[in-house]
Write an enzyme that holds these catalytic residues in place. Structure first.
Site, PDB file in Angstrom:
ATOM      1  N   CYS A 108       0.832  -1.223  -0.115  1.00 16.29           N
ATOM      2  CA  CYS A 108       0.154   0.068   0.107  1.00 16.29           C
ATOM      3  C   CYS A 108       0.920   1.247   0.096  1.00 16.29           C
ATOM      4  CB  CYS A 108      -0.958  -0.102   1.341  1.00 16.29           C
ATOM      5  SG  CYS A 108      -1.840   1.498   1.588  1.00 16.29           S
ATOM      6  N   GLU A 109       0.443   2.297  -0.860  1.00 15.70           N
ATOM      7  CA  GLU A 109       1.428   3.386  -1.017  1.00 15.70           C
ATOM      8  C   GLU A 109       1.232   4.359   0.137  1.00 15.70           C
ATOM      9  OE1 GLU A 109      -1.052   6.318  -4.033  1.00 15.70           O
ATOM     10  OE2 GLU A 109       0.363   4.825  -4.752  1.00 15.70           O
ATOM     11  N   HIS A 110       0.276   4.292   1.108  1.00 17.05           N
ATOM     12  CA  HIS A 110      -0.376   4.876   1.941  1.00 17.05           C
ATOM     13  C   HIS A 110       0.425   4.641   3.038  1.00 17.05           C
ATOM     14  CE1 HIS A 110      -4.127   5.504  -0.366  1.00 17.05           C
ATOM     15  NE2 HIS A 110      -3.327   6.356  -0.953  1.00 17.05           N
ATOM     16  N   HIS A 111       0.535   3.480   3.573  1.00 17.32           N
ATOM     17  CA  HIS A 111       1.272   2.895   4.743  1.00 17.32           C
ATOM     18  C   HIS A 111       2.514   2.293   4.590  1.00 17.32           C
ATOM     19  CE1 HIS A 111      -2.894   3.854   5.663  1.00 17.32           C
ATOM     20  NE2 HIS A 111      -2.433   4.393   6.564  1.00 17.32           N
ATOM     21  N   GLN A 149      -4.747  -0.563  -4.712  1.00 17.32           N
ATOM     22  CA  GLN A 149      -5.283  -1.884  -5.560  1.00 17.32           C
ATOM     23  C   GLN A 149      -6.276  -1.290  -6.858  1.00 17.32           C
ATOM     24  OE1 GLN A 149      -7.646  -4.537  -3.372  1.00 17.32           O
ATOM     25  NE2 GLN A 149      -8.744  -5.174  -4.860  1.00 17.32           N
ATOM     26  N   HIS A 177      -5.715  -6.291   2.575  1.00 14.21           N
ATOM     27  CA  HIS A 177      -4.709  -5.294   2.900  1.00 14.21           C
ATOM     28  C   HIS A 177      -4.444  -5.386   4.428  1.00 14.21           C
ATOM     29  CE1 HIS A 177      -5.541  -2.870  -0.946  1.00 14.21           C
ATOM     30  NE2 HIS A 177      -6.408  -3.821  -0.863  1.00 14.21           N
ATOM     31  N   CYS A 179      -3.021  -3.083   5.761  1.00 11.05           N
ATOM     32  CA  CYS A 179      -3.153  -1.816   6.564  1.00 11.05           C
ATOM     33  C   CYS A 179      -4.410  -1.668   7.095  1.00 11.05           C
ATOM     34  CB  CYS A 179      -2.768  -0.875   5.478  1.00 11.05           C
ATOM     35  SG  CYS A 179      -3.929  -0.795   4.212  1.00 11.05           S
TER      36      CYS A 179
END
Length: 219
Positions: A108-111, A149, A177, A179
């Site tokens: 995940c690019e956020h976390h 995704q 996920h 995250c």
């Protein structure tokens, strides 16, 4: 049948969405050195509250740097080149080609926490077919990057549609996920499903139903 068609009423943005541009240029102009990467890992270990010089962690920065080269190897792959060879001698075959249950793992690019699952890809060939393993390699090329995704689903469909120019492409990705399981709401076992359709799959809901039926039929 009606229930399935109704469930398809909400879809991802078109493959033309700028976020899914498979050929987008790299934003990083200068890659950090391995030493800089290892120093960053040491900093994170200290920030987490541990001692990077204790025996169990002493070589962790080097291990993480090596692991990242493999985990994020998709940045060094051009997905369009993976599909460069088309086999045209298929005795006039023009029906659906489906490869399902392609396992993948991404981050995940956020976390920067993993998400993993399976991808299902179908297309209607126009001038030939590609080796089945090539479709799995396209999935890996995009999965081995910092991702969402939704973006990954669109990138896979767009690349196949652009390079092969088939009569239609269908992509479904289902994943869990971490995250969501490890932090925040902390709900494990939750699946996220995304789809992207082009050509005949986008134009004809019955083709979407056929694709979904073939994906779910495990006989």
């Amino acid at each position: 049948m009606d229930a399935v068609l109704k469930s398809l009423s909400v879809r991802l943005p078109d493959a033309a969405d700028k976020r899914s541009d498979a050929a987008r240029p790299e934003r990083i102009t200068e890659r950090p050195t391995r030493q800089e990467a290892e120093a960053a890992v040491r900093t994170l270990i200290r920030w987490a509250g541990d001692d990077p010089d204790r025996e169990g962690l002493r070589e962790t920065p080097q291990r993480v740097a090596r692991a990242y080269e493999q985990i994020f190897g998709g940045y060094r792959q051009d997905a369009t080149n993976i599909l460069d060879r088309v086999f045209e001698e298929v005795e006039g075959y023009g029906d659906i080609v489906l490869v399902r249950d392609i396992p993948f793992h991404s981050h995940c690019e956020h976390h920067m926490v993993p998400f993993m699952g399976k991808a299902h890809i179908a297309y209607y060939p126009r001038r030939g077919v590609v080796g089945l393993s090539k479709l799995a390699r396209v999935v890996d090329a995009f999965a081995r990057r910092l991702q969402t995704q939704e973006t990954m689903t669109a990138q896979i469909a767009e690349t196949i549609d652009t390079v092969l120019n088939p009569r239609g492409v269908a992509v479904m990705v289902e994943a869990e996920h971490l995250c969501m399981a490890m932090r925040g709401v902390q709900k494990s076992g939750v699946s996220t499903l995304t789809t992207q359709f082009t050509g005949v799959f986008k134009q004809d809901p019955h083709e979407q139903v056929r694709f979904l039926t073939l994906v779910r039929d495990k006989r």
